[in-house]
Design a protein around this motif. Sequence first.
Motif, PDB file in Angstrom:
ATOM      1  N   ASP A  19       0.729  -1.165  -0.066  1.00 13.58           N
ATOM      2  CA  ASP A  19      -0.064  -0.030   0.012  1.00 13.58           C
ATOM      3  C   ASP A  19       0.858   1.250  -0.036  1.00 13.58           C
ATOM      4  N   ILE A  20       0.842   2.196  -0.905  1.00 10.96           N
ATOM      5  CA  ILE A  20       1.605   3.356  -1.135  1.00 10.96           C
ATOM      6  C   ILE A  20       0.475   4.423  -1.627  1.00 10.96           C
ATOM      7  N   GLN A  21       0.836   5.577  -1.405  1.00  9.95           N
ATOM      8  CA  GLN A  21      -0.087   6.843  -1.922  1.00  9.95           C
ATOM      9  C   GLN A  21      -0.049   6.807  -3.477  1.00  9.95           C
ATOM     10  N   CYS A  22       1.097   6.766  -4.026  1.00 12.98           N
ATOM     11  CA  CYS A  22       1.302   7.057  -5.496  1.00 12.98           C
ATOM     12  C   CYS A  22       2.265   6.238  -6.072  1.00 12.98           C
ATOM     13  N   GLU A  23       1.886   5.697  -7.280  1.00 22.83           N
ATOM     14  CA  GLU A  23       2.734   4.817  -7.935  1.00 22.83           C
ATOM     15  C   GLU A  23       3.376   5.586  -9.016  1.00 22.83           C
ATOM     16  N   HIS A  24       4.341   6.384  -8.749  1.00 22.42           N
ATOM     17  CA  HIS A  24       4.878   7.540  -9.639  1.00 22.42           C
ATOM     18  C   HIS A  24       6.315   7.394  -9.565  1.00 22.42           C
ATOM     19  N   ILE A  25       7.126   7.874 -10.561  1.00 21.90           N
ATOM     20  CA  ILE A  25       8.583   7.963 -10.481  1.00 21.90           C
ATOM     21  C   ILE A  25       8.949   9.027  -9.457  1.00 21.90           C
ATOM     22  N   ASN A  26       8.266  10.076  -9.338  1.00 15.85           N
ATOM     23  CA  ASN A  26       8.553  10.906  -7.985  1.00 15.85           C
ATOM     24  C   ASN A  26       8.378  10.648  -6.692  1.00 15.85           C
ATOM     25  N   GLU A  27       7.860   9.412  -6.578  1.00 18.02           N
ATOM     26  CA  GLU A  27       7.301   8.829  -5.207  1.00 18.02           C
ATOM     27  C   GLU A  27       8.139   7.582  -5.001  1.00 18.02           C
ATOM     28  N   LEU A  28       9.203   7.357  -5.919  1.00 13.55           N
ATOM     29  CA  LEU A  28       9.978   6.016  -5.553  1.00 13.55           C
ATOM     30  C   LEU A  28      10.516   6.064  -4.174  1.00 13.55           C
ATOM     31  N   SER A  29      10.975   6.975  -3.701  1.00 10.90           N
ATOM     32  CA  SER A  29      11.470   6.922  -2.296  1.00 10.90           C
ATOM     33  C   SER A  29      10.319   6.326  -1.149  1.00 10.90           C
ATOM     34  N   SER A  30       9.364   6.718  -1.443  1.00 10.20           N
ATOM     35  CA  SER A  30       7.956   6.226  -0.482  1.00 10.20           C
ATOM     36  C   SER A  30       7.913   4.716  -0.826  1.00 10.20           C
ATOM     37  N   LYS A  31       7.792   4.364  -2.025  1.00 11.42           N
ATOM     38  CA  LYS A  31       7.852   3.057  -2.318  1.00 11.42           C
ATOM     39  C   LYS A  31       8.769   2.181  -1.974  1.00 11.42           C
ATOM     40  N   MET A  32      10.383   2.582  -2.106  1.00 13.00           N
ATOM     41  CA  MET A  32      11.317   1.922  -1.602  1.00 13.00           C
ATOM     42  C   MET A  32      11.403   1.737  -0.120  1.00 13.00           C
ATOM     43  N   PHE A  33      10.955   2.882   0.765  1.00 12.50           N
ATOM     44  CA  PHE A  33      11.067   2.822   2.234  1.00 12.50           C
ATOM     45  C   PHE A  33      10.063   1.800   2.588  1.00 12.50           C
ATOM     46  N   ALA A  34       8.696   1.678   1.890  1.00 10.43           N
ATOM     47  CA  ALA A  34       7.657   0.642   2.236  1.00 10.43           C
ATOM     48  C   ALA A  34       8.211  -0.771   2.076  1.00 10.43           C
TER      49      ALA A  34
END
Length: 244
Positions: A143-158
């Motif tokens: 679960d992440i808020q946004c699947e976008h290249i600008n949100e890769l850090s959030s995806k990686m942290f998750a």
Amino acid sequence: AKQKKMYQILLKFTRKNHLIIFVAFTSILLVLLLAILNNYRHRKEGKVIISQIDVDAYYKSIESNVNKCINETSYRPRVLCLILIHQKTPYAKVKMLSQMWANKCDRAIFVVGKTKGYVNHFTKQELDHLKTNYPNESIVFLDIQCEHINELSSKMFATVKYIYDNLLQDFDWLLKADDDTYVITDNLRRFIRHKCPNETYMYGRHFRLHLRRGFVSGGSGYLVSREAIRRLGVELSKNASFCI
């Protein structure tokens, strides 16, 4: 006559533009000097005199230290391969990666960001095929808020938080890659054979852009030890927003 004429033209140009020529010449010399000094610094930092090292004894001592580090007499590094994929990544690409190199990892996970309203685009048949033919691989939905290249850090942290919570004891080294990365896993294992996973290591292409200390390129892939992942997971556990 032509040579004399050319000489006169050159002499005339030099007299009129001596300041420009002096500045240009000085700039070239300065650039060359800085390049030589920078090269010398790197050579000095990484200088190893091979003649003073007994290579066999050197590697045996390293292997002994690694074995002590992990309390094993024969150490085969376990590699967890993390491959980030997108919501629109077709199963054919996942299958291709599995056939090419991901199946040589001790375990591989393909991570998809599950945003609000996202419907799993992989069919049950495709997931069953992966489970049957590649039992050490799986697709993980986070679960992440946004699947976008600008949100890769959030995806990686998750993703790191997920690994910390669920897979920390299942690997010694984490290899992060993208779906357009190719990895020669045999060379990778040779590289980490004499490195201790209980110490903090991170290997990759270091870019000195945007951030003061730079960052490691995710596109080319990077390698992280289990201890480094554990420490990062501890910090992420304290911060639910996945911000550092």
